[in-house]
Design a protein around this motif. Sequence first.
Motif, PDB file in Angstrom:
ATOM      1  N   ALA A 176       1.503  -4.516  -1.363  1.00 28.66           N
ATOM      2  CA  ALA A 176       2.292  -5.361  -0.462  1.00 28.66           C
ATOM      3  C   ALA A 176       3.328  -4.540   0.299  1.00 28.66           C
ATOM      4  O   ALA A 176       3.635  -4.824   1.455  1.00 28.66           O
ATOM      5  CB  ALA A 176       2.976  -6.468  -1.258  1.00 28.66           C
ATOM      6  N   SER A 177       3.873  -3.508  -0.359  1.00 30.92           N
ATOM      7  CA  SER A 177       4.831  -2.610   0.288  1.00 30.92           C
ATOM      8  C   SER A 177       4.787  -1.278  -0.446  1.00 30.92           C
ATOM      9  O   SER A 177       4.295  -1.184  -1.577  1.00 30.92           O
ATOM     10  CB  SER A 177       6.253  -3.192   0.245  1.00 30.92           C
ATOM     11  N   PHE A 178       5.318  -0.248   0.224  1.00 30.05           N
ATOM     12  CA  PHE A 178       5.302   1.072  -0.408  1.00 30.05           C
ATOM     13  C   PHE A 178       6.184   1.092  -1.654  1.00 30.05           C
ATOM     14  O   PHE A 178       5.857   1.743  -2.653  1.00 30.05           O
ATOM     15  CB  PHE A 178       5.784   2.131   0.585  1.00 30.05           C
ATOM     16  N   GLN A 179       7.293   0.372  -1.596  1.00 30.67           N
ATOM     17  CA  GLN A 179       8.183   0.313  -2.751  1.00 30.67           C
ATOM     18  C   GLN A 179       7.488  -0.344  -3.938  1.00 30.67           C
ATOM     19  O   GLN A 179       7.568   0.133  -5.072  1.00 30.67           O
ATOM     20  CB  GLN A 179       9.454  -0.458  -2.387  1.00 30.67           C
ATOM     21  N   GLU A 180       6.778  -1.435  -3.668  1.00 33.15           N
ATOM     22  CA  GLU A 180       6.056  -2.115  -4.743  1.00 33.15           C
ATOM     23  C   GLU A 180       4.901  -1.259  -5.242  1.00 33.15           C
ATOM     24  O   GLU A 180       4.601  -1.235  -6.440  1.00 33.15           O
ATOM     25  CB  GLU A 180       5.548  -3.463  -4.236  1.00 33.15           C
ATOM     26  N   LEU A 181       4.249  -0.539  -4.323  1.00 34.44           N
ATOM     27  CA  LEU A 181       3.167   0.366  -4.716  1.00 34.44           C
ATOM     28  C   LEU A 181       3.680   1.444  -5.669  1.00 34.44           C
ATOM     29  O   LEU A 181       3.064   1.724  -6.710  1.00 34.44           O
ATOM     30  CB  LEU A 181       2.559   1.010  -3.471  1.00 34.44           C
ATOM     31  N   SER A 182       4.825   2.029  -5.316  1.00 33.67           N
ATOM     32  CA  SER A 182       5.399   3.083  -6.160  1.00 33.67           C
ATOM     33  C   SER A 182       5.746   2.549  -7.541  1.00 33.67           C
ATOM     34  O   SER A 182       5.460   3.191  -8.565  1.00 33.67           O
ATOM     35  CB  SER A 182       6.652   3.658  -5.490  1.00 33.67           C
ATOM     36  N   ALA A 183       6.345   1.370  -7.573  1.00 33.61           N
ATOM     37  CA  ALA A 183       6.717   0.784  -8.862  1.00 33.61           C
ATOM     38  C   ALA A 183       5.484   0.494  -9.705  1.00 33.61           C
ATOM     39  O   ALA A 183       5.466   0.735 -10.919  1.00 33.61           O
ATOM     40  CB  ALA A 183       7.528  -0.493  -8.633  1.00 33.61           C
TER      41      ALA A 183
END
Length: 214
Positions: A176-183
């Motif tokens: 959904a977002s790069f931040q969510e992907l990283s997490a």
Amino acid sequence: MTEPGASPEDPWVKVEYAYSDNSLDPDDEDSDYHQEAYKESYKDRRRRAHTQAEQKRRDAIKRGYDDLQTIVPTCQQQDFSIGSQKLSKAIVLQKTIDYIQFLHKEKKKQEEEVSTLRKDVTALKIMKVNYEQIVKAHQDNPHEGEDQVSDQVKFNVFQGIMDSLFQSFNASISVASFQELSACVFSWIEEHCKPQTLREIVIGVLHQLKNQLY
């Protein structure tokens, strides 16, 4: 003294005689004086006890601040902004709070390092067990290793491991977002890349290929 012609039995004479100077109790004045002196002495004792208690409290607070300046390292460092002046109580308390927060961060950091080391130890123990099993298998069947496998089999082992990992990766990762992907990636690593989990995946792939080859 009675007036001439007055009878001693006259009631007015008795009243006058009762209130004459000769009838006053000589101890009444001394009694009032001693009572007043006792009151003053009691007040003095109360005041003195209160003063002593207050002094003890101040001494205890002073000793506490002195102990903090001795224990907290930053209180012993020279602060050029205040020169050679004695540290105020507010500065001592602030430096103490900062030092406690620093210790909490160091404690958390050390706990994380200990956790990482424990994981490494667990992984090394698993590797040790695997190598011991390999050595034992070779000792029990010394000629079993003479039959070399092809590069294709080696690739199939790697592919089987990666396919298994990708299935869990694909099911766990959100884009959904790069931040969510990283997490999600870090969460997936913690959950599905544990030494014990990888060991089970490898054993499953090897058993599957062994059944296909033999």
